[in-house]
Design a protein around this motif. Structure first.
Motif, PDB file in Angstrom:
ATOM      1  N   ASP A   3      40.974  50.040  29.036  1.00 41.16           N
ATOM      2  CA  ASP A   3      42.415  49.863  29.233  1.00 41.16           C
ATOM      3  C   ASP A   3      42.973  50.781  30.310  1.00 41.16           C
ATOM      4  O   ASP A   3      44.101  50.603  30.768  1.00 41.16           O
ATOM      5  N   ASN A   4      42.199  51.780  30.732  1.00 38.78           N
ATOM      6  CA  ASN A   4      42.636  52.696  31.782  1.00 38.78           C
ATOM      7  C   ASN A   4      42.100  52.318  33.158  1.00 38.78           C
ATOM      8  O   ASN A   4      42.320  53.040  34.124  1.00 38.78           O
ATOM      9  N   ALA A   5      41.393  51.197  33.236  1.00 40.92           N
ATOM     10  CA  ALA A   5      40.856  50.753  34.528  1.00 40.92           C
ATOM     11  C   ALA A   5      42.016  50.482  35.487  1.00 40.92           C
ATOM     12  O   ALA A   5      43.072  50.006  35.067  1.00 40.92           O
ATOM     13  N   PRO A   6      41.819  50.790  36.761  1.00 46.59           N
ATOM     14  CA  PRO A   6      42.908  50.544  37.724  1.00 46.59           C
ATOM     15  C   PRO A   6      43.210  49.046  37.853  1.00 46.59           C
ATOM     16  O   PRO A   6      42.310  48.219  37.745  1.00 46.59           O
ATOM     17  N   ILE A   7      44.483  48.747  38.068  1.00 42.77           N
ATOM     18  CA  ILE A   7      44.867  47.358  38.306  1.00 42.77           C
ATOM     19  C   ILE A   7      44.390  47.004  39.709  1.00 42.77           C
ATOM     20  O   ILE A   7      44.659  47.727  40.669  1.00 42.77           O
ATOM     21  N   PRO A   8      43.660  45.907  39.847  1.00 44.28           N
ATOM     22  CA  PRO A   8      43.095  45.561  41.158  1.00 44.28           C
ATOM     23  C   PRO A   8      44.165  45.260  42.204  1.00 44.28           C
ATOM     24  O   PRO A   8      45.239  44.758  41.891  1.00 44.28           O
ATOM     25  N   THR A   9      43.832  45.565  43.447  1.00 46.61           N
ATOM     26  CA  THR A   9      44.698  45.287  44.580  1.00 46.61           C
ATOM     27  C   THR A   9      44.419  43.872  45.063  1.00 46.61           C
ATOM     28  O   THR A   9      43.278  43.411  45.024  1.00 46.61           O
ATOM     29  N   LEU A  10      45.449  43.194  45.560  1.00 49.81           N
ATOM     30  CA  LEU A  10      45.295  41.833  46.074  1.00 49.81           C
ATOM     31  C   LEU A  10      45.185  41.829  47.594  1.00 49.81           C
ATOM     32  O   LEU A  10      45.861  42.594  48.283  1.00 49.81           O
ATOM     33  N   SER A  11      44.345  40.925  48.097  1.00 52.54           N
ATOM     34  CA  SER A  11      44.220  40.732  49.541  1.00 52.54           C
ATOM     35  C   SER A  11      45.299  39.763  50.019  1.00 52.54           C
ATOM     36  O   SER A  11      46.019  39.170  49.216  1.00 52.54           O
ATOM     37  N   LYS A  12      45.363  39.543  51.334  1.00 52.25           N
ATOM     38  CA  LYS A  12      46.308  38.567  51.895  1.00 52.25           C
ATOM     39  C   LYS A  12      45.983  37.156  51.419  1.00 52.25           C
ATOM     40  O   LYS A  12      46.850  36.305  51.369  1.00 52.25           O
ATOM     41  N   TYR A  38      29.012  41.917  27.758  1.00 50.80           N
ATOM     42  CA  TYR A  38      29.374  42.665  28.962  1.00 50.80           C
ATOM     43  C   TYR A  38      30.115  41.751  29.942  1.00 50.80           C
ATOM     44  O   TYR A  38      29.716  41.608  31.097  1.00 50.80           O
ATOM     45  N   PRO A  39      31.210  41.111  29.491  1.00 52.32           N
ATOM     46  CA  PRO A  39      31.910  40.179  30.375  1.00 52.32           C
ATOM     47  C   PRO A  39      32.691  40.909  31.466  1.00 52.32           C
ATOM     48  O   PRO A  39      32.893  42.126  31.396  1.00 52.32           O
ATOM     49  N   ILE A  40      33.109  40.160  32.435  1.00 56.84           N
ATOM     50  CA  ILE A  40      33.984  40.684  33.481  1.00 56.84           C
ATOM     51  C   ILE A  40      35.401  40.567  32.936  1.00 56.84           C
ATOM     52  O   ILE A  40      35.888  39.471  32.674  1.00 56.84           O
ATOM     53  N   ASN A  41      36.041  41.693  32.724  1.00 53.85           N
ATOM     54  CA  ASN A  41      37.357  41.748  32.087  1.00 53.85           C
ATOM     55  C   ASN A  41      38.450  41.682  33.153  1.00 53.85           C
ATOM     56  O   ASN A  41      38.812  42.695  33.740  1.00 53.85           O
ATOM     57  N   VAL A  42      38.981  40.476  33.391  1.00 51.25           N
ATOM     58  CA  VAL A  42      39.949  40.281  34.469  1.00 51.25           C
ATOM     59  C   VAL A  42      41.398  40.413  34.018  1.00 51.25           C
ATOM     60  O   VAL A  42      42.290  40.519  34.851  1.00 51.25           O
ATOM     61  N   PHE A  43      41.663  40.353  32.729  1.00 50.98           N
ATOM     62  CA  PHE A  43      42.995  40.527  32.147  1.00 50.98           C
ATOM     63  C   PHE A  43      44.028  39.551  32.738  1.00 50.98           C
ATOM     64  O   PHE A  43      43.850  39.013  33.809  1.00 50.98           O
ATOM     65  N   TYR A  44      45.092  39.297  32.024  1.00 52.47           N
ATOM     66  CA  TYR A  44      46.243  38.545  32.512  1.00 52.47           C
ATOM     67  C   TYR A  44      47.468  39.029  31.767  1.00 52.47           C
ATOM     68  O   TYR A  44      47.353  39.682  30.734  1.00 52.47           O
ATOM     69  N   LYS A  45      48.635  38.692  32.267  1.00 51.11           N
ATOM     70  CA  LYS A  45      49.865  39.195  31.652  1.00 51.11           C
ATOM     71  C   LYS A  45      50.507  38.212  30.677  1.00 51.11           C
ATOM     72  O   LYS A  45      51.130  38.612  29.729  1.00 51.11           O
ATOM     73  N   ARG A  98      45.705  41.118  22.053  1.00 54.39           N
ATOM     74  CA  ARG A  98      46.437  40.493  23.155  1.00 54.39           C
ATOM     75  C   ARG A  98      46.543  38.974  23.022  1.00 54.39           C
ATOM     76  O   ARG A  98      46.747  38.283  24.008  1.00 54.39           O
ATOM     77  N   SER A  99      46.401  38.483  21.824  1.00 60.12           N
ATOM     78  CA  SER A  99      46.504  37.049  21.569  1.00 60.12           C
ATOM     79  C   SER A  99      47.330  36.840  20.312  1.00 60.12           C
ATOM     80  O   SER A  99      47.222  37.616  19.363  1.00 60.12           O
ATOM     81  N   GLU A 100      48.147  35.799  20.307  1.00 60.27           N
ATOM     82  CA  GLU A 100      48.957  35.497  19.121  1.00 60.27           C
ATOM     83  C   GLU A 100      48.083  35.247  17.902  1.00 60.27           C
ATOM     84  O   GLU A 100      48.474  35.514  16.780  1.00 60.27           O
ATOM     85  N   MET A 101      46.884  34.695  18.130  1.00 65.94           N
ATOM     86  CA  MET A 101      45.978  34.372  17.021  1.00 65.94           C
ATOM     87  C   MET A 101      45.165  35.580  16.565  1.00 65.94           C
ATOM     88  O   MET A 101      44.512  35.519  15.542  1.00 65.94           O
ATOM     89  N   TYR A 108      41.451  38.442  28.343  1.00 69.86           N
ATOM     90  CA  TYR A 108      42.292  39.179  27.399  1.00 69.86           C
ATOM     91  C   TYR A 108      42.247  40.692  27.580  1.00 69.86           C
ATOM     92  O   TYR A 108      43.216  41.374  27.288  1.00 69.86           O
ATOM     93  N   GLU A 109      41.129  41.205  28.009  1.00 67.76           N
ATOM     94  CA  GLU A 109      40.962  42.656  28.092  1.00 67.76           C
ATOM     95  C   GLU A 109      40.881  43.092  29.551  1.00 67.76           C
ATOM     96  O   GLU A 109      40.678  42.291  30.455  1.00 67.76           O
TER      97      GLU A 109
END
Length: 152
Positions: free
Chosen positions: A32-41, A62-69, A108-111, A137-138
């Motif tokens: 949860d402390n991982a930096p929020i990724p920067t976006l390219s053009k 060991y999934p890639i945790n991309v998160f969403y809001k 992070r899910s209603e369910m 989710y994470e």
């Protein structure tokens, strides 16, 4: 109507937790402390580091945790991540979402449960497609999985 929907979610939640979701997550790389990724053009994530772990992205624990809001953009970060990748020699990749699988508990899910998204990646000259597990989710540190490179 709202009570019916809530009852529906409750029944799903109970069946998930009683049949296939442990109350303890098996995910190993949530941060949860991982930096929020920067976006390219080009609206992709700017990736700078490569994973040294051969399980990263290739193993459901060991999934890639991309998160969403929010649910309005639930696939956006997966696309931002995948569009930042290339084949091992810089080849243009294509990806297809195959399924959602592997339920796990999350706040992070209603369910109260989340699912991993399974993507197939291909590129020209590739002998066999690559399967990656992404978790919307994470949060975690975003790395380039072994066998892939950063899109130029």
């Amino acid at each position: 109507m709202k009570n019916t929907i809530n009852l529906f979610y409750f029944v799903i939640l109970i069946s998930l937790f009683s049949s296939c979701v442990s109350t303890k997550s098996t995910l190993k790389n949530v941060d949860d402390n991982a930096p929020i990724p920067t976006l390219s053009k080009e609206n992709t994530f700017i990736l700078t580091e490569y994973s040294k772990d051969k399980k990263y992205g290739y193993d459901q624990d060991y999934p890639i945790n991309v998160f969403y809001k929010n649910t309005k953009d639930e696939n956006l970060n997966s696309q931002r991540f995948l569009n930042a990748l290339a084949g091992p020699k810089g080849e243009k990749i294509t990806f297809t979402k195959l399924e959602s699988c592997c339920p796990f508990p999350t706040k992070r899910s209603e369910m109260g449960a989340g699912f991993l998204d399974v993507y197939e990646l291909t590129w020209e000259g590739q002998p066999k497609p690559i399967i990656l597990y992404l978790n919307i989710y994470e949060r975690g540190q975003l790395l380039v999985p072994i066998g892939l490179s950063i899109k130029k």
